[in-house]
Write an enzyme that holds these catalytic residues in place. Structure first.
Site, PDB file in Angstrom:
ATOM      1  N   ASP A  50       0.863  -1.182   0.000  1.00 39.79           N
ATOM      2  CA  ASP A  50       0.000   0.000   0.000  1.00 39.79           C
ATOM      3  C   ASP A  50       0.900   1.233   0.000  1.00 39.79           C
ATOM      4  O   ASP A  50       2.072   1.124  -0.333  1.00 39.79           O
ATOM      5  CB  ASP A  50      -0.967  -0.024   1.192  1.00 39.79           C
ATOM      6  N   HIS A  84       1.855   1.516  -3.163  1.00 35.03           N
ATOM      7  CA  HIS A  84       0.882   2.294  -3.927  1.00 35.03           C
ATOM      8  C   HIS A  84       1.342   3.731  -4.113  1.00 35.03           C
ATOM      9  O   HIS A  84       0.555   4.585  -4.496  1.00 35.03           O
ATOM     10  CB  HIS A  84      -0.487   2.271  -3.233  1.00 35.03           C
TER      11      HIS A  84
END
Length: 408
Positions: A223, A246
């Protein structure tokens, strides 16, 4: 007289010396949490707490009111994988229903030592994968809490350095309503060893905090490497190596109707982003007609953001502005974002995309007009052919060093 004078100086130095509380581990899998909490109560001011053993923690670490405290963590703090116990026991922090195992609070705190914080996250990842219990916007929930291993909250003048973090059930670090916080030489690894993926394994999330620095660190996760949540200002992120993430992300913002979210004065420099979903990202919810929406409609602004010397390799979206984040396209078209984006600068963004988005390497898509967006020394390529740069609702493209095309 000289002897008396020297004796007085010696006695004064003893009285001023730091008190040290060294925590012994019970062993046998017994809970060391109460002993750790007790040590922080005894050594809460002008003191040092030593954590140099392997500690099993089954109790919330609530270390508040600290003043001028060193924490030498050269051992390991490992939280128990007891979901049923931690869901009601972990400290509730409201935003996206986040909770924490350890709330570190006070003034002039230095956490260091080369030790490890182990979140024992695998059981949480497996359970989430099987039950799909999530809170608002995919966050934690009060019935199935996924606690954060370390939260620096309601704190000032904090340095956290030379610490290893593994297996967080949720975000690894949360900077919560704090000022003047520095992290450096942090190693983060959130990797699953089963078919269940990790979830929400952000390296850092910053919320309602100012003057935060994160530097010289390595993050391996699934993430955001670093995420600037609502009301993060005067932030520096530098010299980071992020793999599988991410991206370094502004947001998400604008999630809650009636709330004002601000992210401003952010400098992100010298970043290596590998095998990631995004690189330099800004994510903002679209608008929403409901006055009580938790899926967009909030107000505020993103302003004075610089991404500089940002290198990507095998990244799906090297540069991304998404002003309709987690918002259906038809809703966003009717209700554009209420949160403005301006004064965003990309300098020396280089590398290669993964090709997952075809030839697109830059996507600057605003639902309302974004002002003063600039780019210089952009050198991005794609394995699928000539690179494409997508722009929508950018007030002026004159200061972009690439030719924009409209979204397909």
């Amino acid at each position: 007289m000289l002897d008396i004078f020297l004796a007085l100086i010696f006695l004064a130095s003893i009285s001023a010396a730091r008190r040290t509380c060294k925590v012994e581990a019970i062993g046998g899998g017994e809970d060391d949490g109460p002993a750790i909490n007790a040590a922080f109560e005894r050594c809460s001011k002008n003191a040092k707490v030593v954590l140099d053993k392997y500690y099993v923690v089954d109790t919330l670490l609530l270390t508040k009111g600290l003043d001028d405290v060193e924490i030498e963590l050269s051992g390991t703090v490992q939280y128990t994988p007891d979901i049923a116990k931690w869901s009601p026991q972990s400290l509730y922090l409201v935003y996206q229903n986040a909770t924490t195992f350890w709330f570190l609070s006070g003034n002039n705190i230095h956490l260091y030592g080369g030790g490890t914080i182990d979140g024992n996250g695998q059981v949480w990842w497996d359970t989430l994968n099987n039950t799909h219990i999530t809170g608002t916007a995919g966050g934690s929930s009060t019935t199935f809490a996924r606690p954060i291993p370390l939260t620096v909250g309601n704190a000032t003048n904090v340095v956290v350095e030379n610490i290893r973090q593994i297996g967080s059930p949720f975000w690894n670090n949360f900077v919560y309503q704090s000022n003047n916080v520095t992290y450096k030489q942090i190693s983060i690894r959130s990797q699953s060893y089963s078919s269940s993926p990790t979830a929400n394994s952000d390296g850092w999330d910053i919320y309602r905090s100012s003057f935060v620095t994160i530097r010289d660190s390595v993050v391996i996760n699934d993430d955001d490497c670093v995420s600037f949540k609502p009301n993060s200002t005067n932030i520096v992120v530098a010299n980071m190596w992020c793999n599988g993430s991410h991206g370094v992300s502004v947001g998400s913002l604008g999630q809650y109707a009636g709330e004002t979210d601000i992210v401003a004065n952010v400098s992100v420099t010298n970043i290596t982003m590998l095998n990631a979903q995004n690189g330099a990202r800004i994510k903002v919810f679209g608008g929403n007609p409901s006055p009580v929406s938790t899926a967009g409609g909030g107000t505020g602004f993103v302003r004075n953001i610089t991404f500089k010397d940002f290198h990507v390799q095998n990244v799906d979206n090297p540069v991304l502005i998404d002003q309709c984040y987690s918002t259906p396209a038809d809703v966003c078209a009717q209700f554009p974002s209420n949160l403005s984006i301006s004064d965003v600068h990309y300098i020396n963004v280089t590398g290669t995309s993964s090709g997952k988005e075809g030839a697109v390497v830059v996507s600057l898509e605003c639902s309302d007009t974004c002002q003063d967006i600039t780019a210089e020394d952009t050198h991005l390529s794609t394995p699928t052919g000539n690179a494409t740069f997508v722009c929508k609702n950018i007030a002026s493209t004159a200061e972009l060093d690439f030719n924009c095309t409209a979204p397909a």
